[in-house]
Motif scaffolding. Sequence first.
Motif, PDB file in Angstrom:
ATOM      1  N   GLY A  54       6.469 -25.550 -62.954  1.00  0.00           N
ATOM      2  CA  GLY A  54       7.586 -26.017 -62.152  1.00  0.00           C
ATOM      3  C   GLY A  54       8.906 -25.892 -62.890  1.00  0.00           C
ATOM      4  O   GLY A  54       9.922 -25.497 -62.310  1.00  0.00           O
ATOM      5  N   GLY A  55       8.901 -26.223 -64.179  1.00  0.00           N
ATOM      6  CA  GLY A  55      10.116 -26.107 -64.974  1.00  0.00           C
ATOM      7  C   GLY A  55      10.595 -24.676 -65.106  1.00  0.00           C
ATOM      8  O   GLY A  55      11.794 -24.389 -64.997  1.00  0.00           O
ATOM      9  N   VAL A  56       9.656 -23.751 -65.336  1.00  0.00           N
ATOM     10  CA  VAL A  56      10.007 -22.332 -65.454  1.00  0.00           C
ATOM     11  C   VAL A  56      10.599 -21.826 -64.143  1.00  0.00           C
ATOM     12  O   VAL A  56      11.636 -21.147 -64.125  1.00  0.00           O
ATOM     13  N   GLU A  57       9.943 -22.157 -63.027  1.00  0.00           N
ATOM     14  CA  GLU A  57      10.423 -21.694 -61.723  1.00  0.00           C
ATOM     15  C   GLU A  57      11.756 -22.340 -61.365  1.00  0.00           C
ATOM     16  O   GLU A  57      12.623 -21.711 -60.754  1.00  0.00           O
ATOM     17  N   ALA A  58      11.921 -23.608 -61.738  1.00  0.00           N
ATOM     18  CA  ALA A  58      13.185 -24.290 -61.449  1.00  0.00           C
ATOM     19  C   ALA A  58      14.335 -23.653 -62.215  1.00  0.00           C
ATOM     20  O   ALA A  58      15.442 -23.506 -61.679  1.00  0.00           O
ATOM     21  N   ALA A 134       8.984 -31.605 -60.315  1.00  0.00           N
ATOM     22  CA  ALA A 134       9.786 -32.751 -60.750  1.00  0.00           C
ATOM     23  C   ALA A 134       9.824 -33.819 -59.669  1.00  0.00           C
ATOM     24  O   ALA A 134       9.811 -35.018 -59.963  1.00  0.00           O
ATOM     25  N   VAL A 135       9.853 -33.408 -58.396  1.00  0.00           N
ATOM     26  CA  VAL A 135       9.805 -34.365 -57.290  1.00  0.00           C
ATOM     27  C   VAL A 135       8.490 -35.140 -57.335  1.00  0.00           C
ATOM     28  O   VAL A 135       8.462 -36.361 -57.113  1.00  0.00           O
ATOM     29  N   LEU A 136       7.408 -34.443 -57.639  1.00  0.00           N
ATOM     30  CA  LEU A 136       6.112 -35.099 -57.815  1.00  0.00           C
ATOM     31  C   LEU A 136       6.199 -36.213 -58.850  1.00  0.00           C
ATOM     32  O   LEU A 136       5.742 -37.342 -58.623  1.00  0.00           O
ATOM     33  N   ALA A 137       6.781 -35.900 -59.994  1.00  0.00           N
ATOM     34  CA  ALA A 137       6.904 -36.902 -61.053  1.00  0.00           C
ATOM     35  C   ALA A 137       7.789 -38.065 -60.622  1.00  0.00           C
ATOM     36  O   ALA A 137       7.500 -39.237 -60.921  1.00  0.00           O
ATOM     37  N   LEU A 179       6.964 -34.960 -66.629  1.00  0.00           N
ATOM     38  CA  LEU A 179       8.388 -34.745 -66.917  1.00  0.00           C
ATOM     39  C   LEU A 179       8.583 -33.964 -68.205  1.00  0.00           C
ATOM     40  O   LEU A 179       9.453 -33.094 -68.294  1.00  0.00           O
ATOM     41  N   GLY A 180       7.756 -34.267 -69.219  1.00  0.00           N
ATOM     42  CA  GLY A 180       7.879 -33.565 -70.491  1.00  0.00           C
ATOM     43  C   GLY A 180       7.597 -32.083 -70.357  1.00  0.00           C
ATOM     44  O   GLY A 180       8.359 -31.235 -70.848  1.00  0.00           O
TER      45      GLY A 180
END
Length: 323
Positions: A54-58, A134-137, A179-180
């Motif tokens: 998710g972080g990479v795609e974001a 991130a929305v999941l978290a 989140l991390g």
Amino acid sequence: MPDFSAGLGLLTSPAVLFFFVGAGAAFARSDLSIPEQVAKALSLYLMLCIGFKGGVEARAAGLDGDFLSAGALGLVLSALMPLLAFGLLKWTRLDRPTVCALAATYGSVSVVTFAAGQQHLASLGLAPGGYMAAVLALMETPAILTGLILMNGAGSDQRTDRGTVLKEVLVGAATVILLGSFLVGAISGEAGMQKLDLFVNPLFQGALCFFLLDLGLNAARSLMAGGRKLNVPVVAFALGFPVISAALALGLARLAGLEVGDAALLAILAGSASYIAVPAAMRVAAPKADPGIFVTASLALTFPFNLTFGIALYTAAATWLWT
């Protein structure tokens, strides 16, 4: 009318089929079991993969207004849905600690339901934005905090160590790893993905199958052990409330102008229920709450319902509303 035919693909996916293999083994009284530490490690691995990808795609897409809208809606839904659940659960005649635990459970979210929904949407060409991890978290914690407020409301004799509970919620394993890993993915970007591609992509499906096998075992055994405690109103709530939550999420997502993939995944999240984060917090916050009710309802009723019908239903409703 919504087209539900795509849901057949979800039902025949290896991960979902392994869930039913586990459930069948439990109902047959098999001695099959997954060691608790192995199951915990698999859970952490799945959350790491979801957060990192998710972080990479974001980072590739940019944290734009869609992310802010989806995040705000997720926070609102997670914080307020327990209030609606609490109101509906009053007529079940359950004790207040158990009602509060149930309300928090159905306001929070399921990581594995998210993973299954994400895979289903991608297979339909409706892949949501990477920021949905991130929305999941973000959606895990507010419901638990609302549950604590309800627990300590007027007429309740429940007293909790709020500092201990807040620590359990805010720095719990699920929150930290999601989140991390999202931040690590957002910082390292595609260069980081190239280094971890084998770890977070091809191996993910196998780990998900193994984890769902364990969930099938636990769900069936919970149902056999605690099923007698689930009266008709609780069963109706466990199967009906996720649909209400998903419908509200879709309505809000339509008003906010989210893309169809993001809206469908937000509805899948809203329609899910926690069986990891909330039980961990309620063990401290509500020791008198009956896990035979709130854990069994989420794991043995709502989770299978979402795997077999819910994800397909919410996705079909989203595609219909957005056409």
